[in-house]
Design a protein around this motif. Structure first.
Motif, mmCIF file in Angstrom:
data_model
loop_
_atom_site.group_PDB
_atom_site.id
_atom_site.type_symbol
_atom_site.label_atom_id
_atom_site.label_comp_id
_atom_site.label_asym_id
_atom_site.label_seq_id
_atom_site.Cartn_x
_atom_site.Cartn_y
_atom_site.Cartn_z
ATOM 1 N N TYR A 61 0.829 -1.196 0.000
ATOM 2 C CA TYR A 61 0.000 0.000 0.000
ATOM 3 C C TYR A 61 0.870 1.256 0.000
ATOM 4 O O TYR A 61 1.597 1.528 0.949
ATOM 5 C CB TYR A 61 -0.945 0.023 1.208
ATOM 6 N N ILE A 72 1.757 5.094 0.296
ATOM 7 C CA ILE A 72 1.307 6.247 1.072
ATOM 8 C C ILE A 72 1.045 7.393 0.097
ATOM 9 O O ILE A 72 1.776 7.575 -0.871
ATOM 10 C CB ILE A 72 2.386 6.688 2.083
ATOM 11 N N TYR A 118 -0.747 11.642 -0.088
ATOM 12 C CA TYR A 118 -1.295 12.805 0.596
ATOM 13 C C TYR A 118 -2.586 13.214 -0.099
ATOM 14 O O TYR A 118 -2.691 13.131 -1.319
ATOM 15 C CB TYR A 118 -0.323 13.994 0.504
ATOM 16 N N TYR A 147 3.141 1.923 3.198
ATOM 17 C CA TYR A 147 2.605 1.818 4.543
ATOM 18 C C TYR A 147 3.439 0.860 5.380
ATOM 19 O O TYR A 147 3.776 -0.238 4.939
ATOM 20 C CB TYR A 147 1.160 1.321 4.458
ATOM 21 N N ARG A 154 5.438 4.259 9.304
ATOM 22 C CA ARG A 154 4.846 5.115 8.270
ATOM 23 C C ARG A 154 3.366 4.768 8.119
ATOM 24 O O ARG A 154 2.995 3.945 7.302
ATOM 25 C CB ARG A 154 5.588 4.891 6.949
ATOM 26 N N ASN A 155 2.546 5.403 8.947
ATOM 27 C CA ASN A 155 1.114 5.128 8.879
ATOM 28 C C ASN A 155 0.336 6.443 8.860
ATOM 29 O O ASN A 155 0.916 7.517 8.780
ATOM 30 C CB ASN A 155 0.676 4.212 10.039
ATOM 31 N N CYS A 156 -0.981 6.363 8.964
ATOM 32 C CA CYS A 156 -1.824 7.553 8.829
ATOM 33 C C CYS A 156 -1.745 8.487 10.031
ATOM 34 O O CYS A 156 -2.334 9.566 10.006
ATOM 35 C CB CYS A 156 -3.266 7.151 8.566
ATOM 36 N N THR A 157 -1.017 8.098 11.064
ATOM 37 C CA THR A 157 -0.824 8.975 12.214
ATOM 38 C C THR A 157 0.603 9.482 12.304
ATOM 39 O O THR A 157 0.832 10.676 12.448
ATOM 40 C CB THR A 157 -1.186 8.252 13.524
ATOM 41 N N PRO A 186 1.616 12.388 9.588
ATOM 42 C CA PRO A 186 1.197 13.747 9.947
ATOM 43 C C PRO A 186 1.867 14.265 11.230
ATOM 44 O O PRO A 186 2.225 15.442 11.320
ATOM 45 C CB PRO A 186 -0.315 13.636 10.141
ATOM 46 N N THR A 243 -3.818 4.707 16.363
ATOM 47 C CA THR A 243 -4.147 6.008 15.788
ATOM 48 C C THR A 243 -5.281 6.750 16.482
ATOM 49 O O THR A 243 -5.347 7.966 16.403
ATOM 50 C CB THR A 243 -4.476 5.866 14.291
#
Length: 143
Positions: free
Chosen positions: A7, A9, A11, A64, A69-72, A75, A96
């Motif tokens: 997957y 990553i 933006y 991912y 390196r994840n959605c939290t 950022p 997260t």
């Protein structure tokens, strides 16, 4: 077989209407909108970090990773570029749903009350559901 290692990553650059209206009115998710307590210069550093991240992904696609390196934590790394208060690592970067706890603990969002109270204070779900999907949405949701 699909692997989580496949997957990429990416933006998503969007305004409040694009993100909040979709989350609250279409997906029916609860949404909190926290104002960050950062000086103007720090906000600029966060912005530069985000743009740098986008450019880095363009040059070198990233994938991912649960811990790194994840959605939290992506950022949060950008917020860390603007504030030395952010820890280098926290379990909240992996779990997260607790990312706002980190911001609360270090004082980058209101911390004059327990996080449960702060979450209620900045929950914009009902407000977003009551607003029209028009050009006034971003301004109204921030009131």
């Amino acid at each position: 077989m699909v692997s989580i290692w496949n997957y990429e990553i990416f933006y998503i650059l969007a305004d409040e209407q694009d993100l909040l209206y979709l989350r609250t009115n279409i997906r029916k998710d609860p949404v909190m909108l926290y104002p960050l307590r950062l000086p103007r210069e720090a906000v600029q550093e966060v912005f530069k970090s985000v743009v740098g991240g986008i450019n880095d992904f363009y040059e070198r696609p990233a994938f991912y990773r649960i811990f790194s390196r994840n959605c939290t934590n992506v950022p949060m790394s950008h917020i860390r570029a603007g504030s030395s208060l952010m820890p280098r690592f926290s379990i909240g970067y992996v779990v997260t749903s607790g990312s706002d706890r980190i911001l609360h603990k270090v004082g980058l969002i209101d911390n004059d009350a327990p996080i449960s109270v702060i979450r209620k204070r900045y929950n914009v779900t009902s407000k977003a559901k009551s607003l029209k999907d028009d050009d006034g949405f971003p301004k109204e949701i921030r009131k």
